[in-house]
Design a protein around this motif. Structure first.
Motif, mmCIF file in Angstrom:
data_model
loop_
_atom_site.group_PDB
_atom_site.id
_atom_site.type_symbol
_atom_site.label_atom_id
_atom_site.label_comp_id
_atom_site.label_asym_id
_atom_site.label_seq_id
_atom_site.Cartn_x
_atom_site.Cartn_y
_atom_site.Cartn_z
ATOM 1 N N ALA A 63 142.070 38.150 45.902
ATOM 2 C CA ALA A 63 142.133 39.612 45.982
ATOM 3 C C ALA A 63 141.448 40.104 47.250
ATOM 4 C CB ALA A 63 141.496 40.233 44.744
ATOM 5 N N TYR A 64 142.247 40.337 48.295
ATOM 6 C CA TYR A 64 141.720 40.819 49.570
ATOM 7 C C TYR A 64 141.589 42.345 49.606
ATOM 8 C CZ TYR A 64 142.171 36.257 51.841
ATOM 9 O OH TYR A 64 142.020 34.932 52.190
ATOM 10 N N SER A 65 142.152 43.014 48.623
ATOM 11 C CA SER A 65 142.140 44.474 48.620
ATOM 12 C C SER A 65 142.109 44.989 47.190
ATOM 13 C CB SER A 65 143.391 45.018 49.319
ATOM 14 O OG SER A 65 144.558 44.691 48.570
ATOM 15 N N GLU A 66 141.862 46.278 47.052
ATOM 16 C CA GLU A 66 141.906 46.913 45.736
ATOM 17 C C GLU A 66 143.287 46.745 45.106
ATOM 18 O OE1 GLU A 66 141.562 51.429 43.878
ATOM 19 O OE2 GLU A 66 140.631 50.966 45.805
ATOM 20 N N ARG A 67 144.328 46.866 45.942
ATOM 21 C CA ARG A 67 145.694 46.715 45.443
ATOM 22 C C ARG A 67 145.929 45.312 44.898
ATOM 23 N NH1 ARG A 67 150.539 44.938 47.599
ATOM 24 N NH2 ARG A 67 152.429 45.968 46.804
ATOM 25 N N ASP A 68 145.461 44.301 45.615
ATOM 26 C CA ASP A 68 145.590 42.924 45.143
ATOM 27 C C ASP A 68 144.912 42.755 43.785
ATOM 28 O OD1 ASP A 68 146.944 42.113 47.412
ATOM 29 O OD2 ASP A 68 145.164 41.263 48.387
ATOM 30 N N LYS A 93 137.896 38.725 47.340
ATOM 31 C CA LYS A 93 137.673 38.624 48.783
ATOM 32 C C LYS A 93 137.282 39.986 49.370
ATOM 33 C CE LYS A 93 138.770 34.237 49.008
ATOM 34 N NZ LYS A 93 139.893 33.706 49.791
ATOM 35 N N CYS A 94 136.956 40.946 48.476
ATOM 36 C CA CYS A 94 136.514 42.267 48.921
ATOM 37 C C CYS A 94 135.606 42.855 47.844
ATOM 38 C CB CYS A 94 137.709 43.194 49.183
ATOM 39 S SG CYS A 94 138.676 43.577 47.705
ATOM 40 N N GLU A 95 134.801 43.829 48.216
ATOM 41 C CA GLU A 95 133.857 44.445 47.284
ATOM 42 C C GLU A 95 134.574 45.133 46.120
ATOM 43 O OE1 GLU A 95 130.528 44.515 47.499
ATOM 44 O OE2 GLU A 95 130.269 43.501 49.420
ATOM 45 N N GLU A 96 135.722 45.766 46.410
ATOM 46 C CA GLU A 96 136.411 46.543 45.381
ATOM 47 C C GLU A 96 136.891 45.687 44.221
ATOM 48 O OE1 GLU A 96 136.605 48.627 49.269
ATOM 49 O OE2 GLU A 96 137.040 46.587 48.567
ATOM 50 N N ALA A 97 137.164 44.422 44.472
ATOM 51 C CA ALA A 97 137.707 43.561 43.425
ATOM 52 C C ALA A 97 136.762 43.443 42.238
ATOM 53 C CB ALA A 97 138.009 42.186 43.997
ATOM 54 N N PHE A 98 135.455 43.437 42.489
ATOM 55 C CA PHE A 98 134.488 43.287 41.410
ATOM 56 C C PHE A 98 134.526 44.473 40.446
ATOM 57 C CE2 PHE A 98 132.898 40.651 44.847
ATOM 58 C CZ PHE A 98 132.518 39.492 44.200
ATOM 59 N N GLU A 99 134.928 45.646 40.947
ATOM 60 C CA GLU A 99 134.986 46.847 40.114
ATOM 61 C C GLU A 99 136.269 46.905 39.290
ATOM 62 O OE1 GLU A 99 132.393 48.797 39.928
ATOM 63 O OE2 GLU A 99 131.372 47.584 41.456
ATOM 64 N N ILE A 100 137.302 46.202 39.722
ATOM 65 C CA ILE A 100 138.619 46.317 39.089
ATOM 66 C C ILE A 100 138.906 45.180 38.119
ATOM 67 C CG2 ILE A 100 141.114 46.281 39.590
ATOM 68 C CD1 ILE A 100 140.315 47.676 42.283
ATOM 69 N N LYS A 126 126.863 39.085 43.397
ATOM 70 C CA LYS A 126 128.052 39.787 42.915
ATOM 71 C C LYS A 126 128.704 39.052 41.741
ATOM 72 C CE LYS A 126 128.641 43.313 45.806
ATOM 73 N NZ LYS A 126 128.795 44.709 45.335
ATOM 74 N N PHE A 127 128.521 37.739 41.696
ATOM 75 C CA PHE A 127 129.185 36.922 40.690
ATOM 76 C C PHE A 127 128.349 36.746 39.425
ATOM 77 C CE2 PHE A 127 131.037 35.942 44.737
ATOM 78 C CZ PHE A 127 132.370 35.637 44.485
ATOM 79 N N ARG A 128 127.108 37.170 39.482
ATOM 80 C CA ARG A 128 126.237 36.991 38.322
ATOM 81 C C ARG A 128 126.705 37.866 37.152
ATOM 82 N NH1 ARG A 128 121.028 34.785 38.460
ATOM 83 N NH2 ARG A 128 120.769 33.423 40.262
ATOM 84 N N GLY A 129 126.597 37.275 35.962
ATOM 85 C CA GLY A 129 127.060 37.959 34.764
ATOM 86 C C GLY A 129 128.516 37.681 34.438
ATOM 87 N N TRP A 130 129.243 37.022 35.345
ATOM 88 C CA TRP A 130 130.657 36.699 35.146
ATOM 89 C C TRP A 130 130.847 35.224 34.807
ATOM 90 C CZ3 TRP A 130 135.142 39.785 36.243
ATOM 91 C CH2 TRP A 130 134.885 41.068 36.736
ATOM 92 N N ASP A 131 131.944 34.931 34.098
ATOM 93 C CA ASP A 131 132.440 33.567 34.075
ATOM 94 C C ASP A 131 132.921 33.258 35.487
ATOM 95 O OD1 ASP A 131 131.949 33.418 31.397
ATOM 96 O OD2 ASP A 131 134.046 33.346 30.775
ATOM 97 N N THR A 132 132.482 32.127 36.036
ATOM 98 C CA THR A 132 132.754 31.824 37.441
ATOM 99 C C THR A 132 133.197 30.375 37.605
ATOM 100 O OG1 THR A 132 131.085 33.437 38.145
ATOM 101 C CG2 THR A 132 131.790 31.823 39.780
ATOM 102 N N HIS A 133 134.205 30.184 38.447
ATOM 103 C CA HIS A 133 134.728 28.851 38.755
ATOM 104 C C HIS A 133 134.509 28.595 40.244
ATOM 105 C CE1 HIS A 133 137.663 25.467 38.451
ATOM 106 N NE2 HIS A 133 137.903 25.790 39.709
#
Length: 282
Positions: A63-68, A93-100, A126-133
């Motif tokens: 996800a390079y963008s909010e749209r992605d 791959k962008c800050e907005e992805a974490f919000e969406i 940014k990844f803390r609190g998430w399931d992460t691979h």
């Protein structure tokens, strides 16, 4: 095959296969992991491959963008309803992805290999609190990433729940070297398959030593991909007994009352022996 036997969940990128041939009559290898072609992403092509293979774990996209991010999340919403109890990964791959992206259905991919944007660029916090691979890299780099994602912080942020790590380094180097925690070693006279096997064994040993190896291995869930005979191994007239794994992978297996599983070198020999001996299949 060697990775699966060593305890790894195996799979492919969407544009490749296991390359098994018609000779591999005694091989049933699960495709548990499906990666996207990040250099040439095509969501429609990916979805077609996903529905065909139905893996347990899939990397949907970057996800390079909010749209992605919105597009991938909408796809995952549909897939998670159609295929429950599967894991769907998106690499932000962008800050907005974490919000969406939705932590209820989506696992974050932590870029750790050849990606143009690495997880460190966005910040492990940014990844803390998430399931992460952990996506790519060698095992030492992956373990360092796990530490960054899970070690206690001064502000008491929750750790990431690291659920997986994938790598293809054993296959990329199998013609020349095998991986060890001390560095790459020359494979000497080993075959590429033997070299890859050694890498997987070394990787597994390293991760077990670090305490990040799972309690249950995929082979325990899916079963052995190659059936092994219980009593005898039959060959064509004048042939030698099956002596190694690669021969067994090309065998024809039958299971019979009072005989158990029997391996044959050819379909013709299998049918002839069944007829001659009057063996009843189970």
């Amino acid at each position: 095959m060697e990775a699966f036997k060593a305890g790894f969940l195996v799979g492919n990128r969407e544009d490749s296969t296991f390359q098994l041939t018609e000779e591999h009559t005694n091989v049933d290898l699960v495709e548990g992991f499906l990666d996207n072609d990040y250099e040439d992403p095509d969501l429609d092509r990916f979805l077609e491959e996903y529905r065909e293979r139905q893996p347990q774990v899939a990397v949907v996209g970057d996800a390079y963008s909010e749209r992605d991010a919105r597009r991938y999340q909408n796809v995952i919403n549909g897939l998670s309803a159609e295929f429950p109890y599967r894991r769907f990964i998106v690499a932000p791959k962008c800050e907005e992805a974490f919000e969406i992206l939705d932590p209820e259905t989506t696992t974050l991919g932590y870029p750790n290999g050849k990606s143009d944007i690495q997880g460190e660029d966005l910040g492990p916090a940014k990844f803390r609190g998430w399931d992460t691979h952990i996506l790519g890299g060698n095992p030492i780099d992956a373990y360092e990433a796990i530490q960054s994602l899970t070690q206690p912080t001064l502000d008491d942020r929750p750790p990431a729940n690291v659920v997986g790590f994938d790598t293809n380094v054993p296959l990329r180097m199998a013609y020349w070297e095998y991986w060890t925690p001390e560095g790459w070693q020359d494979n000497g006279s080993m075959t590429p398959r033997e070299t890859a096997r050694r890498s997987y064994e070394e990787i597994k040993g390293y991760l077990q030593e670090k305490g990040v190896w799972p309690d249950t291995e995929p082979v325990e869930l899916y079963g052995d991909p190659v059936e092994e005979p219980e009593e005898w191994i039959w060959m064509d007239a004048g042939g030698d007994p099956i002596s190694d794994l690669e021969e067994l992978e090309k065998a024809y297996i039958g299971q019979y009352e009072d005989r158990g599983k029997v391996a044959f070198q050819s379909e013709a020999e299998k049918k002839f022996t069944e007829y001659r001996e009057g063996w009843q299949r189970v």
